[in-house]
Design a protein around this motif. Structure first.
Motif, PDB file in Angstrom:
ATOM      1  N   LYS A 133       5.574  -2.795  -0.024  1.00 14.46           N
ATOM      2  CA  LYS A 133       5.073  -1.924  -1.085  1.00 14.46           C
ATOM      3  C   LYS A 133       3.820  -1.192  -0.644  1.00 14.46           C
ATOM      4  O   LYS A 133       3.656  -0.016  -0.919  1.00 14.46           O
ATOM      5  CB  LYS A 133       4.791  -2.735  -2.345  1.00 14.46           C
ATOM      6  CG  LYS A 133       6.033  -3.183  -3.058  1.00 14.46           C
ATOM      7  CD  LYS A 133       5.710  -4.000  -4.277  1.00 14.46           C
ATOM      8  CE  LYS A 133       6.978  -4.511  -4.919  1.00 14.46           C
ATOM      9  NZ  LYS A 133       6.712  -5.391  -6.048  1.00 14.46           N
ATOM     10  N   SER A 134       2.915  -1.893   0.032  1.00 13.54           N
ATOM     11  CA  SER A 134       1.690  -1.224   0.472  1.00 13.54           C
ATOM     12  C   SER A 134       1.986  -0.197   1.555  1.00 13.54           C
ATOM     13  O   SER A 134       1.342   0.835   1.637  1.00 13.54           O
ATOM     14  CB  SER A 134       0.656  -2.227   0.971  1.00 13.54           C
ATOM     15  OG  SER A 134       1.104  -2.877   2.137  1.00 13.54           O
ATOM     16  N   LYS A 144       3.121   2.990  -0.040  1.00 13.94           N
ATOM     17  CA  LYS A 144       2.065   3.755  -0.706  1.00 13.94           C
ATOM     18  C   LYS A 144       1.184   4.520   0.267  1.00 13.94           C
ATOM     19  O   LYS A 144       0.485   5.439  -0.128  1.00 13.94           O
ATOM     20  CB  LYS A 144       1.185   2.812  -1.534  1.00 13.94           C
ATOM     21  CG  LYS A 144       1.878   2.261  -2.750  1.00 13.94           C
ATOM     22  CD  LYS A 144       0.944   1.379  -3.520  1.00 13.94           C
ATOM     23  CE  LYS A 144       1.641   0.791  -4.729  1.00 13.94           C
ATOM     24  NZ  LYS A 144       0.745  -0.073  -5.489  1.00 13.94           N
ATOM     25  N   LYS A 145       1.193   4.143   1.556  1.00 14.21           N
ATOM     26  CA  LYS A 145       0.352   4.814   2.533  1.00 14.21           C
ATOM     27  C   LYS A 145       0.822   6.250   2.716  1.00 14.21           C
ATOM     28  O   LYS A 145       2.011   6.514   2.763  1.00 14.21           O
ATOM     29  CB  LYS A 145       0.399   4.087   3.874  1.00 14.21           C
ATOM     30  CG  LYS A 145      -0.334   2.776   3.866  1.00 14.21           C
ATOM     31  CD  LYS A 145      -0.314   2.142   5.224  1.00 14.21           C
ATOM     32  CE  LYS A 145      -1.042   0.815   5.212  1.00 14.21           C
ATOM     33  NZ  LYS A 145      -0.975   0.160   6.506  1.00 14.21           N
TER      34      LYS A 145
END
Length: 86
Positions: free
Chosen positions: A48-49, A52-53
């Protein structure tokens, strides 16, 4: 298959891997399950992270940088001021 079913299957597979890596010990299934669940949750959080990048823009597609404050101040000073309306 629902997301919960998919997660359960991933945990099951990971717990089995842990069990095999540890030499197939008896009586450690609960610890293997909890470790596998933590591993799956960590993988999901990392995914998920990463999603988002921001992605890199193509060369030449960058945004123009803001003008320095001095240039902005000089531009303001050179513009004629409007006459006050009476």
């Amino acid at each position: 298959m629902t997301m919960a079913d998919d997660r359960q299957e991933r945990i099951r597979n990971r717990a089995h891997q842990i069990w095999l890596q540890e030499g197939q010990p008896a009586g450690h299934h609960e610890r293997h399950w909890h470790q596998a669940a933590a591993d799956v949750d960590q993988e999901d959080a990392a995914g998920k992270s990463a999603a988002k990048k921001p992605t890199r823009k193509a060369a030449g597609a960058t945004k123009a940088k803001a003008a320095p404050k001095e240039a902005k101040a000089a531009t303001k000073a050179s513009k004629p001021k409007k006459a006050a309306a009476k």
